[in-house]
Design a protein around this motif. Structure first.
Motif, PDB file in Angstrom:
ATOM      1  N   GLU A   5      22.210  29.304  -0.503  1.00  0.00           N
ATOM      2  CA  GLU A   5      21.289  28.511   0.321  1.00  0.00           C
ATOM      3  C   GLU A   5      19.872  28.468  -0.267  1.00  0.00           C
ATOM      4  O   GLU A   5      19.074  27.595   0.086  1.00  0.00           O
ATOM      5  N   THR A  65      23.195  39.163   5.602  1.00  0.00           N
ATOM      6  CA  THR A  65      22.183  38.837   6.612  1.00  0.00           C
ATOM      7  C   THR A  65      20.798  39.237   6.122  1.00  0.00           C
ATOM      8  O   THR A  65      20.648  40.295   5.486  1.00  0.00           O
ATOM      9  N   GLU A  96      19.143  35.464   9.724  1.00  0.00           N
ATOM     10  CA  GLU A  96      19.817  34.316   9.090  1.00  0.00           C
ATOM     11  C   GLU A  96      20.907  34.822   8.134  1.00  0.00           C
ATOM     12  O   GLU A  96      20.732  35.839   7.467  1.00  0.00           O
ATOM     13  N   CYS A  97      21.998  34.087   8.093  1.00  0.00           N
ATOM     14  CA  CYS A  97      23.120  34.428   7.198  1.00  0.00           C
ATOM     15  C   CYS A  97      23.036  33.636   5.906  1.00  0.00           C
ATOM     16  O   CYS A  97      22.762  32.428   5.944  1.00  0.00           O
ATOM     17  N   VAL A  98      23.250  34.274   4.798  1.00  0.00           N
ATOM     18  CA  VAL A  98      23.299  33.557   3.515  1.00  0.00           C
ATOM     19  C   VAL A  98      24.578  33.962   2.775  1.00  0.00           C
ATOM     20  O   VAL A  98      25.263  34.910   3.177  1.00  0.00           O
ATOM     21  N   HIS A 147      31.510  33.373  11.458  1.00  0.00           N
ATOM     22  CA  HIS A 147      30.366  34.009  12.116  1.00  0.00           C
ATOM     23  C   HIS A 147      30.793  35.083  13.115  1.00  0.00           C
ATOM     24  O   HIS A 147      29.951  35.772  13.678  1.00  0.00           O
ATOM     25  N   PRO A 158      13.475  32.279   4.787  1.00  0.00           N
ATOM     26  CA  PRO A 158      14.519  32.479   5.807  1.00  0.00           C
ATOM     27  C   PRO A 158      13.982  33.267   7.000  1.00  0.00           C
ATOM     28  O   PRO A 158      12.967  33.941   6.900  1.00  0.00           O
ATOM     29  N   ASP A 159      14.717  33.180   8.115  1.00  0.00           N
ATOM     30  CA  ASP A 159      14.369  33.968   9.304  1.00  0.00           C
ATOM     31  C   ASP A 159      15.157  35.269   9.289  1.00  0.00           C
ATOM     32  O   ASP A 159      16.255  35.339   8.723  1.00  0.00           O
TER      33      ASP A 159
END
Ligand SMILES: Cc1ncc(COP(=O)(O)O)c(C=O)c1O
Length: 347
Positions: free
Chosen positions: A278, A245, A307-309, A4, A303-304
């Motif tokens: 995800e 992202t 958010e990372c996927v 991250h 997702p927001d």
């Protein structure tokens, strides 16, 4: 460093999975008595080639002369280039490389053989040449009727060495052609040192083509969404993901990632540009250069922004060539930062 801490999009390589892929393919080849020659076009990174050699590979394959130059500079010197080298500049460059390294190329026509012979003669050396045999994919490859003539031409030239037969892909369907070629060469009194097959899918059927002596496989090291789609592996075997992202969510079902065709490559499988780990029900239905357009209508949750996927790409070899670095990760820890040293080496 933690994953991250990286900016997105970044290409992550799950080290546990890659190491398992490397070990598994090497074991498969060992059990069949096949020499294994990983094709480095998939990763273009000498450190990864070194891991493949440490696991037992006899050498590597590169698709282009300039790609091979990067690996010889890194000290790897047994390289097969299963490609027609056309033109005096390229042939001269190949000869330079072959003066100090064990280089083997292939050819499917007399013009290529003549160019290689000329470059070898100019350097008072010998170049190792295989005959590329036609297969069902109808790319390069000499028809069976021409194989003996080409092999004779190589064999008769004092600056060339006939190094055997090369096929791609070496699926069982091509076995009768290999057998026929070997029979014809035998009748002509030409010895065949090596029969080199290749392809990640073909590797699963290598036991059905016992004439092979060597295997070139590339994609297996990372695997990708098309390998899953073709039934060769499961998603758990995919070592490469692109960490991306969520940057926009303009409608309830439309979600946009910060990874477009310059990141994921433009390839599609099953009408999608990869799989979001995800949110496997989401579909990446379109790419702009810097945006992935995703349809989340089949997903239970949304997702927001921010958010990372992780996206499993459709075609891993092209993705490597698009990035300056790949990151080797274990869990969330970044253990290796690899420059993609042969990135863009396509000439
Ligand atoms: C000549 C040749 N050999 C071997 C390979 C490796 O195939 P794969 O990436 O399916 O393992 C390729 C891939 O395109 C190829 O063109």
């Amino acid at each position: 460093m933690n994953i991250h801490d990286l900016e997105t999009p970044s290409v992550l390589i799950d080290l546990d999975r890659m190491e398992r892929n490397i070990a598994r393919m090497q074991e498969r080849c060992n059990s069949l008595g096949l020499a294994f020659r990983p094709h480095t076009k998939t990763h273009k990174i000498p450190d990864i080639a070194r891991m493949q050699l440490d696991a037992g590979a006899v050498g590597i394959a590169c698709q282009k002369v300039t790609e091979a130059e990067v690996f010889t500079a890194a000290g790897i010197n047994d390289i097969q280039i299963p490609y027609n080298i056309v033109g005096p500049q390229k042939a001269a460059r190949l000869a330079d490389l072959a003066l100090y390294n064990r280089i083997t190329v292939s050819a499917d026509n007399t013009a290529v053989i003549a160019g290689l012979a000329e470059a070898a003669r100019a350097n008072e050396m010998t170049i190792r040449v295989m005959v590329d045999l036609a297969t069902d994919i109808q790319r390069t490859g000499a028809p069976i009727e021409e194989v003996v003539e080409l092999a004779k031409k190589i064999d008769a030239d004092e600056n060339l060495h006939f190094a055997g037969l090369m096929v791609y892909p070496s699926n069982p369907v091509v076995r009768p052609v290999i057998q026929e070629a070997l029979a014809r060469l035998g009748e002509a009194g030409i010895g065949v040192d090596s029969v080199s097959g290749g392809g990640s899918g073909a590797a699963l059927h290598a036991h059905e083509v016992p004439e092979l002596t060597e295997l070139r496989v590339g994609t297996y090291v990372f695997n990708d969404w098309s390998s899953v789609g073709k039934g060769w592996v499961t998603p758990d075997d995919c070592a490469m993901t692109i960490m991306a992202t969520i940057i926009s969510h303009p409608t309830p079902d439309r979600v946009i990632l910060d990874s477009g065709s310059k990141t994921l490559a433009a390839d599609r499988w099953d009408n999608a540009h990869g799989c979001i780990v995800e949110y496997p029900e989401a579909r990446i239905y379109q790419l702009s250069e810097e945006h992935a357009h995703c349809d989340f209508s089949a997903c239970e949750t949304r997702p927001d922004i921010g958010e990372c996927v992780h996206v499993i790409p459709v075609h891993t070899c092209v993705v490597s060539n698009l990035h300056d670095h790949l990151y080797g990760v274990r869990g969330e820890t970044v253990e290796a930062v690899w420059p993609v040293a042969a990135r863009g080496r396509v000439w």
